[in-house]
Write an enzyme that holds these catalytic residues in place. Sequence first.
Site, short mmCIF file in Angstrom:
data_model
loop_
_atom_site.label_atom_id
_atom_site.label_comp_id
_atom_site.label_asym_id
_atom_site.label_seq_id
_atom_site.Cartn_x
_atom_site.Cartn_y
_atom_site.Cartn_z
N HIS A 187 40.66 42.08 24.22
CA HIS A 187 39.36 41.50 24.57
C HIS A 187 38.37 42.54 25.08
O HIS A 187 38.75 43.54 25.71
CB HIS A 187 39.50 40.34 25.55
CG HIS A 187 40.12 40.64 26.86
ND1 HIS A 187 39.40 41.09 27.95
CD2 HIS A 187 41.40 40.55 27.30
CE1 HIS A 187 40.20 41.24 28.99
NE2 HIS A 187 41.43 40.93 28.63
N ASP A 235 35.74 42.09 27.25
CA ASP A 235 35.15 41.94 28.58
C ASP A 235 36.09 42.40 29.69
O ASP A 235 37.31 42.52 29.49
CB ASP A 235 34.76 40.48 28.81
CG ASP A 235 35.95 39.53 28.73
OD1 ASP A 235 36.77 39.67 27.82
OD2 ASP A 235 36.06 38.63 29.59
N ASP A 241 42.16 46.49 31.63
CA ASP A 241 42.25 45.10 31.18
C ASP A 241 40.88 44.72 30.61
O ASP A 241 40.03 44.24 31.34
CB ASP A 241 42.63 44.22 32.36
CG ASP A 241 42.77 42.75 32.01
OD1 ASP A 241 42.84 42.44 30.81
OD2 ASP A 241 42.78 41.92 32.94
N GLU A 274 37.25 36.69 27.48
CA GLU A 274 38.61 36.24 27.80
C GLU A 274 38.76 36.02 29.30
O GLU A 274 39.44 35.09 29.74
CB GLU A 274 39.62 37.28 27.31
CG GLU A 274 41.08 36.83 27.40
CD GLU A 274 41.77 37.22 28.71
OE1 GLU A 274 42.93 36.82 28.92
OE2 GLU A 274 41.13 37.91 29.55
N GLU A 275 38.11 36.85 30.09
CA GLU A 275 38.29 36.80 31.54
C GLU A 275 37.68 35.55 32.18
O GLU A 275 37.99 35.23 33.33
CB GLU A 275 37.70 38.05 32.19
CG GLU A 275 38.40 39.35 31.82
CD GLU A 275 39.80 39.47 32.41
OE1 GLU A 275 40.24 38.53 33.09
OE2 GLU A 275 40.45 40.51 32.18
N HIS A 323 41.79 43.94 37.90
CA HIS A 323 40.72 43.18 38.57
C HIS A 323 40.35 43.72 39.94
O HIS A 323 39.77 42.99 40.74
CB HIS A 323 41.08 41.68 38.69
CG HIS A 323 41.29 41.00 37.39
ND1 HIS A 323 41.34 39.62 37.29
CD2 HIS A 323 41.47 41.47 36.13
CE1 HIS A 323 41.53 39.29 36.02
NE2 HIS A 323 41.62 40.40 35.31
#
Length: 407
Positions: free
Chosen positions: A78, A80, A141, A175-176, A379
């Site tokens: 992904h 984002d 990520d 996605e996030e 994150h």
Amino acid sequence: MKNKVVERFLKYVTFDTTADPKNANCPSSEGQRVFANYLVEELKSLGLEDANVDKNSYVMATLKGNTEGVDTIGFISHLDTAPDITGKNVKPRIIENYDGKDIVLNRELNVVTKVSDYPELKGLVGEDLIVTDGTTLLGADDKAGIAEIITAIEYLVNNPQIKHGDIKVGFTPDEEVGRGADLFDVEKFGAKYAYTIDGGIEGELQYENFNAAGVTISIQGRNVHPGASKNKMVNALHIAAEISEMFPASERPETTEGYEGFYHLNDLNGNVENASMVYIIRDHDKEKFEARKAHMQDVVNKLNEKYDGRITLDLKDQYFNMKEKVEPVKFIVDIAEEAMNEVGITPKIVPVRGGTDGARLSFMGLPCPNIFTGGLNFHGKNECIPVGSMEKCVNLIVKIAEKYAQK
């Protein structure tokens, strides 16, 4: 491949692709569109002539196979990054030959990655680590996943002696914020099976995830001057506190692990007159998941009897455990596990304590287990990724493609 994957990753993290949960558009941030267009041009430069991006910033491309009769497979990541912390002006640095000690990310701001807080660092002694400067997340990520996929594709392009079928590449927006699969065109993608490259530490291989529901509880109180409020005031905040106490402390994210499900109070806002609570419900087991939802409804029903119907409940399913769709084609997990063993990776087959695009894609007709990127501590400012794990992920993608041709 090592230099290539690092070079790509360090370039990709310069794109600010932070998802915006408050923006209903797709993509939710302009940076994702810019990054998607960049990736299309890069894929075309590698010879993937059909590389394209649609109006919603879904990127797709095909590496044509050099062997007939092979199932078409896909690899997906992904665009984002998480909105929990900024992904703007990321300034990564590489710590060579990590010594196993605490990592000072930013001395001025006193941001330190402590081994006592992140004990998994003990297993990375001697590795080259890519870390942040302590002011942003890193973006592994899932920009690491994108870098690993494209580097593997480049390797296959440059080594045509490696036999493989058609390989599809897909990069999704948002996605996030839970919308990565919303507008994914499975038919256009054209793969029979796929793998998301969106996991954590080296060796992760996942084909189970939570069943998930989102809950909003609205509470209507009644405000009266506190000096004259006896038998009149109804404090919405106290009702919210009462609701919270009706869910066991032992069934929260901070007290559970593995296959244990939970109720998570994610947001609480309000005053005497009005209050709202946002929960998420998670469980791997479908029956336990349904029981948790029923318990949530029972709690509201019980307190509505006490407070004359002042509470409303909005409960919606979000995604389901991909195991249901992957187990009938479990050989796709077995192939990935075999490939790991063949390239020197110890498989860690564990459930996802969350969800991935692959979960929803599996229910959309594209069985899609999840594979590691190598990253840790996603994150947050303490995010990092070992260079060696990125290289091994590239090797793994190549080997998976090769094994499908062999079978």
